[in-house]
Design an enzyme around this catalytic site. Sequence first.
Site, PDB file in Angstrom:
ATOM      1  N   GLY A  77       0.841  -1.119  -0.019  1.00 21.57           N
ATOM      2  CA  GLY A  77      -0.068   0.117  -0.062  1.00 21.57           C
ATOM      3  C   GLY A  77       0.788   1.378  -0.245  1.00 21.57           C
ATOM      4  O   GLY A  77       0.412   2.127   0.331  1.00 21.57           O
ATOM      5  N   SER A  80      -0.016   5.251  -1.818  1.00 22.49           N
ATOM      6  CA  SER A  80      -0.858   6.227  -1.393  1.00 22.49           C
ATOM      7  C   SER A  80      -0.876   6.474   0.215  1.00 22.49           C
ATOM      8  O   SER A  80      -0.273   5.395   1.017  1.00 22.49           O
ATOM      9  CB  SER A  80      -2.179   6.137  -1.914  1.00 22.49           C
ATOM     10  OG  SER A  80      -2.689   4.864  -1.203  1.00 22.49           O
ATOM     11  N   GLY A  81      -1.217   7.531   0.882  1.00 22.55           N
ATOM     12  CA  GLY A  81      -1.591   7.505   2.272  1.00 22.55           C
ATOM     13  C   GLY A  81      -0.429   7.447   3.123  1.00 22.55           C
ATOM     14  O   GLY A  81       0.912   8.049   2.696  1.00 22.55           O
ATOM     15  N   LEU A  82      -0.341   6.862   4.344  1.00 17.96           N
ATOM     16  CA  LEU A  82       0.550   6.667   5.136  1.00 17.96           C
ATOM     17  C   LEU A  82       1.835   5.868   4.405  1.00 17.96           C
ATOM     18  O   LEU A  82       2.950   6.205   4.839  1.00 17.96           O
ATOM     19  CB  LEU A  82       0.309   6.011   6.428  1.00 17.96           C
ATOM     20  CG  LEU A  82      -0.811   6.732   7.045  1.00 17.96           C
ATOM     21  CD1 LEU A  82      -1.094   5.787   8.508  1.00 17.96           C
ATOM     22  CD2 LEU A  82      -0.344   8.314   7.501  1.00 17.96           C
ATOM     23  N   GLY A  83       1.616   4.859   3.626  1.00 17.55           N
ATOM     24  CA  GLY A  83       2.440   3.971   2.939  1.00 17.55           C
ATOM     25  C   GLY A  83       3.268   4.841   2.079  1.00 17.55           C
ATOM     26  O   GLY A  83       4.708   4.801   2.106  1.00 17.55           O
ATOM     27  N   SER A 201      -4.141  -0.607  14.591  1.00 14.12           N
ATOM     28  CA  SER A 201      -5.155   0.530  14.509  1.00 14.12           C
ATOM     29  C   SER A 201      -5.583   0.622  16.214  1.00 14.12           C
ATOM     30  O   SER A 201      -5.542  -0.467  16.866  1.00 14.12           O
ATOM     31  CB  SER A 201      -6.249   0.340  13.734  1.00 14.12           C
ATOM     32  OG  SER A 201      -7.290   1.368  14.244  1.00 14.12           O
ATOM     33  N   TYR A 223     -22.588 -12.007   8.918  1.00 15.07           N
ATOM     34  CA  TYR A 223     -23.896 -11.598   9.555  1.00 15.07           C
ATOM     35  C   TYR A 223     -23.811 -10.063   8.928  1.00 15.07           C
ATOM     36  O   TYR A 223     -22.834  -9.505   8.522  1.00 15.07           O
ATOM     37  CB  TYR A 223     -23.730 -11.554  10.883  1.00 15.07           C
ATOM     38  CG  TYR A 223     -22.442 -10.759  11.491  1.00 15.07           C
ATOM     39  CD1 TYR A 223     -22.099  -9.395  11.642  1.00 15.07           C
ATOM     40  CD2 TYR A 223     -21.334 -11.601  12.205  1.00 15.07           C
ATOM     41  CE1 TYR A 223     -21.175  -8.821  12.241  1.00 15.07           C
ATOM     42  CE2 TYR A 223     -20.078 -10.981  12.723  1.00 15.07           C
ATOM     43  CZ  TYR A 223     -19.937  -9.655  12.539  1.00 15.07           C
ATOM     44  OH  TYR A 223     -18.703  -9.182  12.993  1.00 15.07           O
TER      45      TYR A 223
END
Length: 357
Positions: A77, A80-83, A201, A223
Amino acid sequence: MFMMEDPSGGRESLVLIMGEDVMHTLLRLVMAWMFLLPWTTAASALVFAGVWAGKRLTAARCTSTRRMDGKTVVITGGESGLGKEVAKDLVRRGADVIIAGIDKIKAFETRDELAGKEGSLETAYLDLSKMASVRQFAKNMEGRKIDALLNNAGVADVPHRLTNEGLEFSVATNHLGHFLLTHLLMPGLKKARGKVVTVSSICHKRVKNVDDLDLKGDLKFCYEREFGMLEIYGATKAMNILFSSELSRKLSGTGVTSNCLNPGSSKTDIFKNLTNSHWYGPFIKLYVMAYAKTITEGAQTSIHAIVSEEVDGVSGKYFEDCKEMEPSELVQDKGVARRLWETSERLVQLQPHERTI
């Protein structure tokens, strides 16, 4: 209000006067609201600015200046983002970074953005929800020494569904794909006595008991509930810590370390669909604006776990804000970790030659 004589004996005058009183009262309220609104808005803005500034000033930073020349780091990953932010930092330190992700366009954009920096950056396709894709990626990495593997990629706000391989999509992406990838890249990690860093997280604390992990149901979570996808996300983040801890125990004596971390709430797109499609979305956005870390701040603990001298030789730990912390009691249960490991081996259909740990 007072009573006036009404020659007709009716109540019209009373109603009129009551109506006027109501109108005057409403008018006063409107005028008061118009007077107070700028002041309350200003006060709210000051409070917001104070919170924002406080978060910026107190945000943890990786203080290590260590160079990474000649070191190879795989980041899932990382497009993008933190990666991506971690990749940028490591390339500036001279590392050779391989970003493995599903978004080819963003991966190429990141590669072009970092072209000419001190290290190098490669891109490779990897869909962690598909074990066949994980195996193909690992095959292309055979023979390469790996100094660090950052299990970073994840999804949070996707509908519950099963993949073509019969795995729950979020569980496959957040946990099972990384579980298999770590096994397959272990020969390269052992060559370098490298580090495995897995991103979890704070949401792992949503898991209150072992049944919330759905071990008996093969992690399928079959479910439907209003907040079901958040429950699954929290479960996968608990799995990240359980996996990381058990991996550390199994790697004892090999020179390879395994640690886990919580990057903190950050301004990424991971909850984008959640904030755009639910009535409570605006409240989440407001929280993110005031309290969430910037992407640069959110990446610091991952960077710390990879480069900091303080973490050399440290294994089986959980980090927040660039320091060691205690996760929930449940994810420290060795028995639960072993059960998850055995279930994961079966679900990814780990082959004898893939048992590298």
